[in-house]
Design an enzyme around this catalytic site. Structure first.
Site, short mmCIF file in Angstrom:
data_model
loop_
_atom_site.label_atom_id
_atom_site.label_comp_id
_atom_site.label_asym_id
_atom_site.label_seq_id
_atom_site.Cartn_x
_atom_site.Cartn_y
_atom_site.Cartn_z
N LYS A 138 0.80 -1.23 0.00
CA LYS A 138 0.00 0.00 0.00
C LYS A 138 0.83 1.28 0.00
CE LYS A 138 -3.97 0.60 0.33
NZ LYS A 138 -4.86 0.43 1.47
N GLU A 167 -5.61 13.16 2.30
CA GLU A 167 -6.83 12.85 3.04
C GLU A 167 -6.97 13.76 4.27
OE1 GLU A 167 -6.68 8.62 3.76
OE2 GLU A 167 -6.60 8.21 1.61
#
Ligand code: ARG
Length: 463
Positions: free
Chosen positions: A283, A290
């Protein structure tokens, strides 16, 4: 002991004192308050409310405190109720009875309103500087990518081809409006100086408020003392400007998150601006983007808190107003951090130009250009639009694109089609021919970049 303690008022409950104090929050107003106090003392001297020597000693000591604060030498006593109390206490420590004279003809109510305005103006100016840096970085990147074709969207559906440079310049326009809004906030702050309004009804001392306004760089003293100490409009305007700015940053962040996903694959966020997962080794998460999106909610919250705080307040000063500061500071700090991240964040976002081009090639983004082609041959646009719709349906059922249709096929739908259609629907033509001001043609984007650079780099410009 509070500066206001006297024989008439019994000592406070210690928990109530702690609840009431605000020095942890308002310590940052120190320099702004010292500046306001210097203006006040100078005027008191000129008006002969204080002797010239008293005024001089006050001004000099306040100035020394400013310098000590700037060099980290001033030790703040955090047991004071607020920063205004600390300053008076410190002046008194240094000057004895003369220090106690600083509060002649003023109240903490006009003092805090003044210090907040001075602080807010500085903060708005440094946010403008941050925006300017971000805008210039966006311009530099837009220049590099002004020929990089990508799909443009409406309704998140592929619509017409644009360029990555054109896209980046859309954010430049948002940031320019943010810059202008901060300029408006500064203008409004500058209009009126609250100092001299006293607690609510001025004072019996012969203050010359025009003088103080001039010393402190305000256009005029405020004209109603009740409003002067109760007004927090400048703070609401500042918070509104910050909320809109946060919304722009959040949209940018959201779009980058979306585009960095495998589904779009339009951009790659470098490791410097992404994080890993504690369980999934593959990942790369866009945590910074965000958080930018997430902190926007917090800035909206700050605005809502102050709007709510103000709505039921009877004139004039009420202690509720102390809460306004923390919210404004929070929004300023949050936005300062976010804006300063922007330039590096953008530089760490690499477009995948091939993926963008490929995506622009799917979804009939050149359909409007096909209709425009017929329209240029004299067919009314609505008819050309229908014919193109028929062509698209044909393409779909025959697994073709507008590029792979033969001329015979085109002519079955309208005899006006000739070899020129292939040139007209080429993605590059679609972009390069949109030369209307504000459009995606590289020369339009270059012109836009040039105007923005001139605006920000020309010293003579006004905000
Ligand atoms: N700490 C106070 C504030 O920030 C200063 C003003 C106090 N005035 C008063 N009347 N209690 O609002």
């Amino acid at each position: 002991m509070a500066i206001w303690s006297n024989k008439f008022h019994q000592a406070m409950n210690t928990s109530a004192y702690d609840f009431n104090q605000s020095i942890q929050v308002d310590a940052r107003l120190l320099d702004a308050d010292l500046r306001g106090s210097i203006g006040h003392a100078k005027m008191l001297g000129n008006q002969e409310v204080l002797t010239p020597s008293e005024a001089d000693q006050l001004c000099q000591t306040l100035q020394v405190m400013r310098e000590e604060y700037a060099t980290g030498k001033l030790v703040i006593d955090y047991s004071c109720e607020d920063i205004h109390s600390f300053i008076e206490e410190e002046l008194t420590k240094r000057l004895g009875a003369i220090g106690k004279k600083i509060h002649t003809g003023r109240s903490r109510n006009d003092q805090v309103a003044t210090a907040m305005k001075i602080y807010a103006k500085d903060a708005a100016q440094s946010l403008q500087e941050g925006l300017k840096k971000a805008v210039l970085t966006f311009c530099d990147q837009a220049e590099v990518y002004k020929e990089t074709i990508m799909p443009g969207y409406t309704h998140l559906q592929r619509a017409q081809p644009i360029t990555y440079g054109h896209y980046l310049m859309a954010y430049v326009e948002m940031f320019r409006r943010d810059y202008g809004r901060l300029g408006d906030v500064i203008k409004r702050i500058d209009q009126t100086l609250p100092l001299g309004a006293g607690a609510l009804a001025t004072t019996t001392f012969p203050l010359d408020r025009f003088q103080t306004a001039e010393f402190l760089g305000f256009e005029s003293p405020s004209l109603n003392s009740l409003d002067a100490v109760a007004d927090r409009d400048y703070s609401l305007e500042f918070l509104s400007a910050l909320a809109v700015m946060a919304m722009h940053l959040s949209r940018y962040a959201e779009e980058t998150i979306l585009w960095a996903s495998q589904e779009f694959h339009f951009v790659h966020i470098e490791d410097t601006f992404s994080t890993g997962s504690s369980i999934m080794p593959q990942k790369k998460n866009a945590d910074i983007h965000e958080l930018m999106r997430g902190k926007t909610g917090r800035v909206y919250g700050d605005l809502m808190a102050v709007l709510t705080l103000m709505k039921g307040l009877p004139l004039t000063y009420n202690k509720d107003l102390q809460e306004e500061k923390e919210r404004l500071f929070d929004a300023i700090d949050t936005m300062t951090m976010m804006v300063s991240l922007l330039p590096e964040m953008l530089k760490a976002t690499q477009p995948d130009t091939e993926a963008m081009y490929k995506a622009a090639g799917k979804g009939f983004l050149n359909a409007t250009d096909c209709a425009d082609y017929l329209t240029a041959k004299g067919i009314p646009f609505r008819e050309a639009y229908q014919t193109t719709g028929d062509l698209l349906q044909y393409c779909q059922s025959h697994q073709k694109t507008l590029e792979t249709l033969t001329l015979e096929e085109y002519q079955q739908f309208d005899p006006h089609f000739d070899e020129g259609i292939y040139q007209a629907i080429d993605l590059k033509t679609c972009v390069y021919k949109r030369q209307v001001l504000g459009g995606p043609a590289p020369q339009c984007v270059a012109d836009h970049i040039q105007r923005v650079r001139a605006f920000f780099l020309d010293d003579k410009k006004v905000n």
